[in-house]
Design a protein around this motif. Structure first.
Motif, mmCIF file in Angstrom:
data_model
loop_
_atom_site.group_PDB
_atom_site.id
_atom_site.type_symbol
_atom_site.label_atom_id
_atom_site.label_comp_id
_atom_site.label_asym_id
_atom_site.label_seq_id
_atom_site.Cartn_x
_atom_site.Cartn_y
_atom_site.Cartn_z
ATOM 1 N N MET A 102 0.827 -1.275 0.079
ATOM 2 C CA MET A 102 -0.083 -0.114 0.138
ATOM 3 C C MET A 102 0.888 1.148 0.015
ATOM 4 N N SER A 103 1.674 1.362 1.091
ATOM 5 C CA SER A 103 2.771 2.579 0.805
ATOM 6 C C SER A 103 3.430 2.714 -0.387
ATOM 7 N N LYS A 104 3.913 1.604 -0.972
ATOM 8 C CA LYS A 104 4.769 1.706 -2.264
ATOM 9 C C LYS A 104 3.798 2.183 -3.327
ATOM 10 N N MET A 105 2.481 1.843 -3.248
ATOM 11 C CA MET A 105 1.594 2.259 -4.410
ATOM 12 C C MET A 105 0.907 3.463 -4.100
ATOM 13 N N LYS A 106 1.119 4.254 -3.166
ATOM 14 C CA LYS A 106 0.515 5.645 -3.020
ATOM 15 C C LYS A 106 0.882 6.531 -4.239
ATOM 16 N N GLY A 107 -0.034 6.957 -4.728
ATOM 17 C CA GLY A 107 -0.005 8.318 -5.839
ATOM 18 C C GLY A 107 0.388 7.469 -7.181
ATOM 19 N N GLU A 137 -6.809 -5.326 -9.566
ATOM 20 C CA GLU A 137 -6.143 -4.318 -9.534
ATOM 21 C C GLU A 137 -5.900 -3.996 -7.863
ATOM 22 N N ILE A 138 -4.849 -3.134 -7.672
ATOM 23 C CA ILE A 138 -4.706 -2.934 -6.259
ATOM 24 C C ILE A 138 -5.608 -1.622 -5.967
ATOM 25 N N THR A 139 -6.461 -1.844 -4.821
ATOM 26 C CA THR A 139 -7.180 -0.743 -4.441
ATOM 27 C C THR A 139 -6.602 0.389 -3.632
ATOM 28 N N ASP A 140 -7.011 1.552 -3.530
ATOM 29 C CA ASP A 140 -6.482 2.555 -2.737
ATOM 30 C C ASP A 140 -6.470 2.488 -1.392
ATOM 31 N N GLU A 141 -7.645 1.667 -0.788
ATOM 32 C CA GLU A 141 -7.893 1.482 0.509
ATOM 33 C C GLU A 141 -8.186 -0.028 0.673
ATOM 34 N N ARG A 142 -8.110 -0.679 1.829
ATOM 35 C CA ARG A 142 -8.329 -1.844 2.195
ATOM 36 C C ARG A 142 -9.760 -1.899 2.733
ATOM 37 N N SER A 143 -10.372 -3.216 2.208
ATOM 38 C CA SER A 143 -11.851 -3.349 2.464
ATOM 39 C C SER A 143 -12.063 -4.842 2.724
ATOM 40 N N GLY A 144 -13.073 -5.071 3.389
ATOM 41 C CA GLY A 144 -13.137 -6.533 3.676
ATOM 42 C C GLY A 144 -12.509 -7.316 4.838
ATOM 43 N N SER A 145 -13.179 -8.322 5.481
ATOM 44 C CA SER A 145 -12.079 -9.068 6.535
ATOM 45 C C SER A 145 -12.043 -10.599 6.095
ATOM 46 N N ALA A 146 -12.662 -11.030 5.099
ATOM 47 C CA ALA A 146 -12.426 -12.465 4.773
ATOM 48 C C ALA A 146 -11.129 -12.594 4.063
ATOM 49 N N GLY A 147 -10.929 -13.858 3.878
ATOM 50 C CA GLY A 147 -9.659 -14.292 3.159
ATOM 51 C C GLY A 147 -8.257 -14.162 3.998
ATOM 52 N N PRO A 152 -7.375 -7.908 1.000
ATOM 53 C CA PRO A 152 -8.028 -6.709 1.466
ATOM 54 C C PRO A 152 -7.907 -5.599 0.348
ATOM 55 N N ILE A 153 -6.798 -5.679 -0.416
ATOM 56 C CA ILE A 153 -6.484 -4.551 -1.477
ATOM 57 C C ILE A 153 -6.291 -5.097 -2.821
ATOM 58 N N PHE A 154 -6.973 -6.284 -3.178
ATOM 59 C CA PHE A 154 -7.033 -6.802 -4.533
ATOM 60 C C PHE A 154 -8.513 -6.951 -4.884
#
Length: 191
Positions: A102-107, A137-147, A152-154
Motif C-alpha cells: 500500500m505504501s509503495k502504491m501511494k500516488g 487491481e490494487i485498491t487505494d484502501e483496504r476493504s473486507g475481512s475475509a480471506g 483486502p487490497i485486491f
C-alpha cells in the motif's frame, strides 16, 4: 478415495484447496505424514518453488503429493512482491506485507496486478505442473475481512469488491488458486 499430501502448513490454503477438490480426494497435511521440516523455497519463480517443495516431499517420503507457490504481482512495482509475497516486508507478517504494498502504491496511477498460482504434483515419481491467475487491481484502501494476505487490497477484474469482501465460495470460483486447482482436479480425474 485417493489420498494426496498437500505440502503446506498454511491452514487457509488447505481449507481453500479442500473445498475446491471436494470429497473425491482426501488431503493430508505435512504434519499428518510426520514432516516437520521447514521446506526450502529458494527458487526465483513460482514454478521453481512449487517444484522444489513437491520434490522435497517425494524424495523423503515417496508419497504422492502436491504443492503450490503463489503470490501477488503488481505491474507498477515491476512484478513485486512476486515470489516474495509471503515475506515481502522481510517477515512473514501478512499485515506488514500488505502495508508495504500500500505504501509503495501511494500516488501511482497504474493499479493493475494479478495473483498467480503454480501447482506441482508428483504421482509415482513423475511431476506435472498447473497454473492459474486472477487479473485485477490494487485498491487505494483496504476493504473486507475475509480471506488472507493481500485479499483486502485486491479487486478482481469485473468485480466492485475486494477478495476480502467475497464469500469463500465467490472467491473460490474465480481465484488464481481455484483455476490452478481446477486444472489439477481435471487431470486427477483422468488418472
Amino acid at each position: 478415495m485417493r489420498t494426496l499430501v498437500f505440502a503446506t502448513n498454511n491452514k487457509h490454503k488447505l481449507e481453500e484447496v479442500q473445498a475446491l477438490i471436494g470429497d473425491k480426494f482426501q488431503l493430508k497435511t505435512l504434519e499428518e505424514i510426520g514432516c516437520m521440516d521447514d521446506i526450502p523455497e529458494t527458487g526465483d519463480t513460482f514454478r521453481a518453488n512449487a517444484s522444489q517443495k513437491s520434490r522435497y516431499i517425494w524424495d523423503r517420503f515417496q508419497i504422492d503429493c502436491f504443492s503450490d507457490d503463489s503470490g501477488l504481482e503488481v505491474d507498477a512495482l515491476n512484478g513485486e512482491p512476486g515470489v516474495y509475497s509471503a515475506r515481502y516486508s522481510g517477515s512473514r507478517d501478512s499485515e506488514e506485507n500488505l502495508q508495504l504494498v500500500m505504501s509503495k502504491m501511494k500516488g501511482i496511477g497504474n493499479r493493475s496486478a494479478r495473483f498467480k498460482c503454480v501447482i506441482s504434483i508428483i504421482l509415482d515419481g513423475k511431476e506435472y505442473l498447473f497454473e492459474g491467475s486472477a487479473e485485477g487491481e490494487i485498491t487505494d484502501e483496504r476493504s473486507g475481512s475475509a480471506g488472507f494476505g493481500y485479499d483486502p487490497i485486491f479487486k478482481p477484474q469485473g468485480y466492485d469488491v475486494s477478495f476480502a469482501e467475497m464469500s469463500a465460495e465467490e472467491k473460490n470460483a474465480i481465484s488464481h488458486r481455484a483455476r490452478a486447482v481446477g486444472k489439477l482436479v481435471e487431470f486427477l480425474n483422468q488418472q
